[in-house]
Design a protein around this motif. Structure first.
Motif, PDB file in Angstrom:
ATOM      1  N   UNK A   1      43.965  43.201  37.349  1.00  0.00           N
ATOM      2  CA  UNK A   1      43.398  44.505  36.999  1.00  0.00           C
ATOM      3  C   UNK A   1      42.617  45.120  38.156  1.00  0.00           C
ATOM      4  N   UNK A   2      42.497  44.372  39.252  1.00  0.00           N
ATOM      5  CA  UNK A   2      41.764  44.845  40.437  1.00  0.00           C
ATOM      6  C   UNK A   2      40.319  45.224  40.094  1.00  0.00           C
ATOM      7  N   UNK A   3      39.655  44.396  39.282  1.00  0.00           N
ATOM      8  CA  UNK A   3      38.269  44.625  38.887  1.00  0.00           C
ATOM      9  C   UNK A   3      37.344  43.974  39.909  1.00  0.00           C
ATOM     10  N   UNK A   4      36.263  44.662  40.270  1.00  0.00           N
ATOM     11  CA  UNK A   4      35.277  44.099  41.189  1.00  0.00           C
ATOM     12  C   UNK A   4      34.664  42.848  40.581  1.00  0.00           C
ATOM     13  N   UNK A   5      34.740  41.749  41.287  1.00  0.00           N
ATOM     14  CA  UNK A   5      34.182  40.491  40.785  1.00  0.00           C
ATOM     15  C   UNK A   5      32.668  40.613  40.606  1.00  0.00           C
TER      16      UNK A   5
END
Length: 451
Positions: A344-348
């Motif tokens: 989902x390309x979510x910021x960790x």
């Protein structure tokens, strides 16, 4: 770190994790069960609902419990001993009196923020608050300002250290779970804490002091310690900063020399090891805060012994959190979440903060929020650099202090000490914690660009 394959279908693992977290919230907030027992039941629930054999779940839990107690327990115990020596010697009072005594009226909120940070460096939040309250009362009376104007900056200093800086239980636990470097996390934690304290402390405190005006009571008026028995300010400050310098020194040597065979780096790795650094600090404090202030051997021994009973509950909660974490890891939930976040390309960093915020709001416990959120983030730190992993720890720490409200014991502690209503406490303390959390996240995200 070995990647653990999920033991069941994705929907089953996610359901197991959500049910376990919901159970934690129910047991802690509604049924008022101690977090130690709640974490045990939550850990067992995750494993069973994920379809694991009950004996395997028990083995995972006890393995995690033991590993966490071994890795984190000694650090928390040594930190408590150091803090007790600092308090009983009058060293904490010396720091407060020296800094506040040299501050002008306009600089008092800034001085109180500095005092809160220094006292909060070695001490747990609750202990630091109890120590600082007489000073907050006295300063507010002398300056003829609202208790909030000088109290909020001090609370911001205390809370920021509790959330961002080792050897506090939350950061130390997250460091242990995520495999972060303590020295690097300590250095980055201080970088995050400084601007965060400025924004949430003196700047927000000036606004909160106008919204809520609380006259300082006359409690503890004229109640002062015998200054002749205190350690000097310079000795106190040097002793407080000793473990910080040792741990930061190790991190610097590892970066500058970067040669495991180098003798200087080897020595630095030993004395900068968190356990050794805190052990050295406690032994030094027994002389500077003990012998140096006239304590005899029995008094020093009694002070050290008295520091341990109050942290028994914290140690058990943290260790049970380790068991809960290990069950999550062994079921493969962390791996599943990591794959989803990458897809989902979510910021960790943002995900770590949001998870900690949600659990903090639900349970009221910064420690439970840190344990649960960092457990879920284990699979996402795979392949990250040392600095990036430390920033994930700090993002969890920032989320763990968000909006303290009625399900948090700290909320009621602040309310009663400051003599405020529930509404006033929300407008001051709860909002300050939120400002602290969001500002901390912003600073972490900015550092993430450069690390």
């Amino acid at each position: 770190m070995e990647v653990v394959e999920p033991v069941a279908a994705g929907w089953q693992l996610i359901t197991a994790a959500l049910v376990a977290i919901a159970l934690l919230v129910l047991l802690i907030t509604i049924l008022k069960l101690h977090p130690f027992l709640a974490l045990i039941l939550g850990g067992l629930t995750v494993g069973v609902l994920a379809g694991e054999n009950v004996n395997d779940v028990l083995a995972s839990f006890t393995t995690g419990f033991g590993a966490t107690a071994a890795g984190v327990g000694a650090l928390i115990a040594l930190g408590a001993m150091f803090a007790k020596l600092l308090a009983d010697s009058g060293g904490a009072d010396q720091i407060v009196d020296t800094i506040v005594g040299r501050a002008s009226g306009r600089m008092l909120p800034w001085a109180m923020a500095l005092v809160g940070a220094l006292i909060g460096l070695p001490m747990f939040f609750e202990i630091g608050l109890v120590l600082l309250m007489p000073v907050i009362y006295l300063v507010a009376r002398r300056a003829r300002v609202s208790l909030i104007t000088v109290g909020i900056p001090a609370l911001a200093g205390l809370s920021a250290m509790h959330g961002f800086v080792p050897p506090h239980p939350g950061p130390v636990t997250a460091i242990d779970y995520l495999g972060a470097d303590l020295g690097v996390t300590l250095g980055l934690g201080i970088l995050v804490a400084v601007p965060t304290i400025i924004v949430a402390g003196p700047l927000f405190g000036a606004l909160a002091g106008r919204w809520v005006v609380v006259e300082p009571p006359h409690t503890w008026e004229g109640d002062e310690r015998d200054g002749a028995r205190r350690p000097s300010f310079h000795v106190t400050l040097a002793t407080v900063l000793l473990p910080v310098v040792l741990m930061l020194g190790k991190a610097v040597l590892d970066i500058v020399i970067d040669d495991p065979e180098n003798t200087v780096q080897q020595v630095g790795d030993v004395i900068g090891n968190p356990f050794v650094a805190l052990l050295i600090a406690v032994l030094v404090a027994m002389f500077t805060f003990g012998v140096g202030t006239g304590m005899d051997r029995s008094a020093i021994s009694r002070t050290v012994a008295d520091s341990l009973p109050p942290i028994a509950g914290i140690l058990l909660i943290v260790a049970a959190g380790g068991g809960f974490k290990q069950v999550l890891v062994d079921t493969g939930i962390g791996t599943l979440l990591a794959d989803w976040a990458k897809g989902a390309n979510v910021s960790v960093l943002l995900l770590a903060w949001v998870l900690a915020v949600l659990i903090r709001l639900a349970t009221g416990s910064a420690t439970v929020a840190t344990i649960t959120a960092s457990s879920l983030m284990i699979g996402l730190v795979e392949g990250m650099s040392t600095g990036e992993t430390s920033l994930v720890v700090l993002a969890v720490g920032a989320g763990s202090v968000f909006f303290s409200h009625v399900n948090d014991a700290g909320f009621w502690l602040v309310k009663e000490y400051f003599g405020m209503s529930v509404g006033q406490t929300v407008k001051t303390w709860s909002l300050m914690e939120s400002v602290l959390s969001v500002t901390g996240l912003v600073v972490v995200l900015i550092l993430g660009i450069f690390v």
